[in-house]
Scaffold this motif. Structure first.
Motif, short mmCIF file in Angstrom:
data_model
loop_
_atom_site.label_atom_id
_atom_site.label_comp_id
_atom_site.label_asym_id
_atom_site.label_seq_id
_atom_site.Cartn_x
_atom_site.Cartn_y
_atom_site.Cartn_z
N TRP A 63 0.85 -1.20 0.00
CA TRP A 63 0.00 0.00 0.00
C TRP A 63 0.88 1.25 0.00
O TRP A 63 0.62 2.22 -0.72
CB TRP A 63 -0.92 -0.06 1.21
CG TRP A 63 -1.84 1.10 1.39
CD1 TRP A 63 -2.29 1.97 0.44
CD2 TRP A 63 -2.43 1.51 2.62
NE1 TRP A 63 -3.14 2.89 1.00
CE2 TRP A 63 -3.24 2.64 2.33
CE3 TRP A 63 -2.37 1.04 3.93
CZ2 TRP A 63 -3.96 3.30 3.33
CZ3 TRP A 63 -3.10 1.70 4.91
CH2 TRP A 63 -3.90 2.82 4.61
N LYS A 64 1.94 1.20 0.81
CA LYS A 64 2.85 2.34 0.95
C LYS A 64 3.57 2.66 -0.36
O LYS A 64 3.64 3.83 -0.78
CB LYS A 64 3.87 2.03 2.05
CG LYS A 64 4.95 3.10 2.25
CD LYS A 64 5.91 2.67 3.36
CE LYS A 64 7.03 3.67 3.58
NZ LYS A 64 7.95 3.21 4.68
N TYR A 65 4.08 1.63 -1.03
CA TYR A 65 4.93 1.86 -2.19
C TYR A 65 4.18 1.78 -3.53
O TYR A 65 4.66 2.32 -4.54
CB TYR A 65 6.09 0.86 -2.20
CG TYR A 65 7.05 1.05 -1.05
CD1 TYR A 65 7.86 2.19 -0.98
CD2 TYR A 65 7.13 0.12 -0.03
CE1 TYR A 65 8.73 2.37 0.09
CE2 TYR A 65 8.00 0.28 1.04
CZ TYR A 65 8.80 1.43 1.09
OH TYR A 65 9.65 1.61 2.15
N GLY A 67 0.47 2.06 -3.69
CA GLY A 67 -0.81 2.77 -3.68
C GLY A 67 -1.88 1.93 -4.36
O GLY A 67 -1.95 0.71 -4.17
N VAL A 68 -2.69 2.58 -5.20
CA VAL A 68 -3.80 1.88 -5.84
C VAL A 68 -3.31 0.78 -6.78
O VAL A 68 -4.03 -0.20 -7.04
CB VAL A 68 -4.69 2.89 -6.60
CG1 VAL A 68 -3.97 3.44 -7.82
CG2 VAL A 68 -6.03 2.27 -6.98
N LYS A 69 -2.08 0.91 -7.29
CA LYS A 69 -1.55 -0.13 -8.17
C LYS A 69 -1.38 -1.46 -7.44
O LYS A 69 -1.24 -2.51 -8.08
CB LYS A 69 -0.22 0.33 -8.77
CG LYS A 69 -0.35 1.50 -9.75
CD LYS A 69 0.95 1.76 -10.50
CE LYS A 69 2.05 2.25 -9.57
NZ LYS A 69 3.30 2.56 -10.34
N GLY A 70 -1.40 -1.43 -6.10
CA GLY A 70 -1.30 -2.65 -5.31
C GLY A 70 -2.45 -3.62 -5.53
O GLY A 70 -2.34 -4.79 -5.18
N HIS A 71 -3.55 -3.12 -6.11
CA HIS A 71 -4.66 -4.03 -6.39
C HIS A 71 -4.28 -5.10 -7.41
O HIS A 71 -4.82 -6.22 -7.37
CB HIS A 71 -5.88 -3.24 -6.89
CG HIS A 71 -6.66 -2.58 -5.80
ND1 HIS A 71 -6.41 -1.29 -5.39
CD2 HIS A 71 -7.66 -3.03 -5.00
CE1 HIS A 71 -7.23 -0.97 -4.41
NE2 HIS A 71 -7.99 -2.01 -4.15
N GLY A 74 2.47 -6.40 -7.37
CA GLY A 74 3.06 -6.91 -6.14
C GLY A 74 2.91 -8.42 -6.05
O GLY A 74 2.28 -9.07 -6.88
N GLU A 75 3.51 -9.00 -5.01
CA GLU A 75 3.50 -10.46 -4.87
C GLU A 75 2.11 -11.00 -4.58
O GLU A 75 1.72 -12.08 -5.06
CB GLU A 75 4.46 -10.88 -3.75
CG GLU A 75 4.61 -12.38 -3.60
CD GLU A 75 5.62 -12.77 -2.54
OE1 GLU A 75 5.70 -13.97 -2.22
OE2 GLU A 75 6.34 -11.87 -2.03
N ASN A 76 1.32 -10.28 -3.79
CA ASN A 76 -0.05 -10.69 -3.44
C ASN A 76 -1.00 -9.52 -3.68
O ASN A 76 -1.36 -8.80 -2.74
CB ASN A 76 -0.12 -11.14 -1.97
CG ASN A 76 0.69 -12.39 -1.71
OD1 ASN A 76 0.35 -13.47 -2.17
ND2 ASN A 76 1.78 -12.24 -0.97
N PRO A 77 -1.43 -9.31 -4.93
CA PRO A 77 -2.30 -8.17 -5.24
C PRO A 77 -3.58 -8.16 -4.41
O PRO A 77 -4.17 -9.22 -4.13
CB PRO A 77 -2.61 -8.38 -6.73
CG PRO A 77 -1.47 -9.20 -7.25
CD PRO A 77 -1.10 -10.11 -6.12
N PHE A 78 -4.00 -6.98 -4.02
CA PHE A 78 -5.17 -6.83 -3.15
C PHE A 78 -6.42 -7.45 -3.77
O PHE A 78 -7.22 -8.08 -3.07
CB PHE A 78 -5.44 -5.35 -2.86
CG PHE A 78 -4.26 -4.58 -2.34
CD1 PHE A 78 -3.25 -5.20 -1.61
CD2 PHE A 78 -4.15 -3.21 -2.57
CE1 PHE A 78 -2.17 -4.49 -1.12
CE2 PHE A 78 -3.07 -2.49 -2.09
CZ PHE A 78 -2.07 -3.13 -1.38
N ALA A 79 -6.62 -7.23 -5.07
CA ALA A 79 -7.87 -7.65 -5.72
C ALA A 79 -8.06 -9.16 -5.73
O ALA A 79 -9.19 -9.64 -5.79
CB ALA A 79 -7.92 -7.11 -7.14
N THR A 80 -6.98 -9.90 -5.67
CA THR A 80 -7.08 -11.36 -5.73
C THR A 80 -6.57 -12.03 -4.45
O THR A 80 -6.40 -13.25 -4.41
CB THR A 80 -6.28 -11.91 -6.93
OG1 THR A 80 -4.92 -11.42 -6.85
CG2 THR A 80 -6.89 -11.44 -8.25
#
Length: 421
Positions: A63-65, A67-71, A74-80
């Motif tokens: 979330w820190k690095y 932001g919204v692209k974290g969805h 990253g290794e464990n995207p928020f959306a999935t």
């Protein structure tokens, strides 16, 4: 197996325990003397895995690095993020991956399931529940009946033990369903009763309900992560559970939900809908026509709190390493040892009301204190035992196989022996 009432035996069992090292992956609360408490309250709140903080911090960093692209990065995207949790919980409850989803809290999921599976019509409008079910289930069921315009006094069937008995007999449940099934819309029981520690024969109950055209669901708050479950093979229509007990997800942790594959593709089933239950391929087209995901995920309403899911993931990764078969094997030995030692006390102050059959219980023994005297519970608490008192007269002792030891059990019964004498 053959047990012995001495410390050497307990130490020998711990030395031979292939799961013993997992104890050191959890934090134990300290007693006032600075030593680790004897923690037997995993049926209320499981201990914190030492990796939980790392998992949560990983989400915070994304979330820190990102932001919204974290969805989606990253290794464990928020959306999935929830997808891996559903897969791991499916293995725990004996289900297919598509049949399980992590979402909401237990009672919220129970209401959502009743929106779909409690469909009263004509004379078929009653719900069967245990008389001594956990109060939240009682509240939820009665409110659903009232929402549909029915009087719970007329439409709620409460099955209870025979006079002078503490436990429900399977034949009494199935006979009731056969006798009144034409008026029953939903059979909704606990998988394991929170008070007595009795695990019900869910397969037989489901079969009896379906034979009479009833829908069948279970509250597995005390069953998931504790019992050997086969929800898919048993044909259960739906089940719900919390994860902060045996699955160690932390206070108020995200809950789980099962919907049988017979139902997951049906678009005609009524449900309360939200955009997170819409097909992922079209979710972001922002169309106003709901097209559900084919699976339990189709009952999702909103994207869940990823920070809460991270705590659950920390524990589920441990479950995934161990597997339910090994946990059940140790649990039965551990609970059996506890039962053996308590029976050896031969005290007229206490009585175990949980079934003796290992198939009919999990990692809990409910000790009735005769004359409802809470002083014994307070006394064991003062000695460093963290257990649970339930009104009017029961101390619940739950040796969790992931982090409790045979020495824990021996130490507890030695304390109990001193106090009941």
């Amino acid at each position: 197996m053959e047990y012995h009432n001495n410390k050497e035996f307990a130490l020998k069992m711990d030395k031979e325990d292939s799961l013993a090292s997992y104890r050191y992956q959890f934090y134990f609360p300290k007693h006032t003397d600075g030593k680790e408490s004897i923690y037997f309250c995993g049926n209320s709140l499981g201990l914190q895995p030492k990796t939980t903080k790392t998992y949560i911090e990983a989400v915070l960093d994304d979330w820190k690095y990102l932001g919204v692209k974290g969805h989606f990065e990253g290794e464990n995207p928020f959306a999935t993020y929830h997808e891996d949790l559903g897969k791991k919980m499916a293995a725990i409850v004996g289900a297919k991956h598509k049949e399980v989803v992590a979402m909401n809290s237990l009672t919220v999921n129970l209401h959502l399931m009743m929106v779909t599976f409690y469909r009263p019509e004509g004379e078929r409008r009653k719900i069967v529940i245990e008389k001594n079910a956990f109060p939240s289930d009682q509240y939820a069921v009665k409110s659903q009946l009232e929402f549909h315009g029915y009087d719970p006094d007329e439409t709620l069937i409460e099955v209870e033990p025979r006079k002078g008995e503490d436990l429900l007999r399977t034949e009494d449940i199935t006979d009731l369903i056969a006798r009144e099934g034409n008026e029953i819309a939903l059979v909704l029981l606990s998988g394991l009763n929170y008070y007595t520690g009795q695990a019900y024969d869910m397969e037989s109950i489901t079969k009896a309900g379906h034979a009479m055209g009833c829908q069948v669901g279970f509250d597995l708050a005390h069953g998931a992560g504790n019992l050997k479950l086969s929800l898919h093979d048993w044909g259960v229509d739906f089940a719900v559970w919390c994860t902060y007990k045996y699955m160690n997800s932390g206070p108020g942790g995200i809950a789980g939900c099962f919907v049988h594959s017979d139902h997951i593709k049906r678009k005609d089933l009524p449900r309360f809908t939200g955009w997170w239950g819409n097909k992922k391929e079209t979710r972001f087209l922002m169309d106003d026509t709901f097209d559900p995901i084919e699976g339990a995920e189709g009952w999702q309403m909103s994207n869940e709190t990823v920070l809460s899911m991270a705590a659950l993931k920390a524990s589920l990764d441990i479950f995934d390493q161990v597997g339910m078969d090994k946990l059940i094997e140790k649990s039965r030995k551990l609970t059996g040892y506890l039962e053996f030692l308590i029976d050896g006390l031969r005290s007229d102050r206490i009585q175990v009301i949980t079934p003796k059959d290992p198939e009919a219980r999990g990692a809990q023994l409910s000790i009735r204190v005769l004359k409802s005297d809470k002083s014994l519970f307070e006394a064991i608490s003062n000695k460093g035992v963290i257990a649970d008192w339930r009104e009017p007269d029961v101390i619940r002792i739950a040796p969790a196989p992931l982090y409790n030891s045979f020495t824990d059990v021996f130490r507890f019964v030695e304390i109990l022996k001193e106090l009941v004498r």
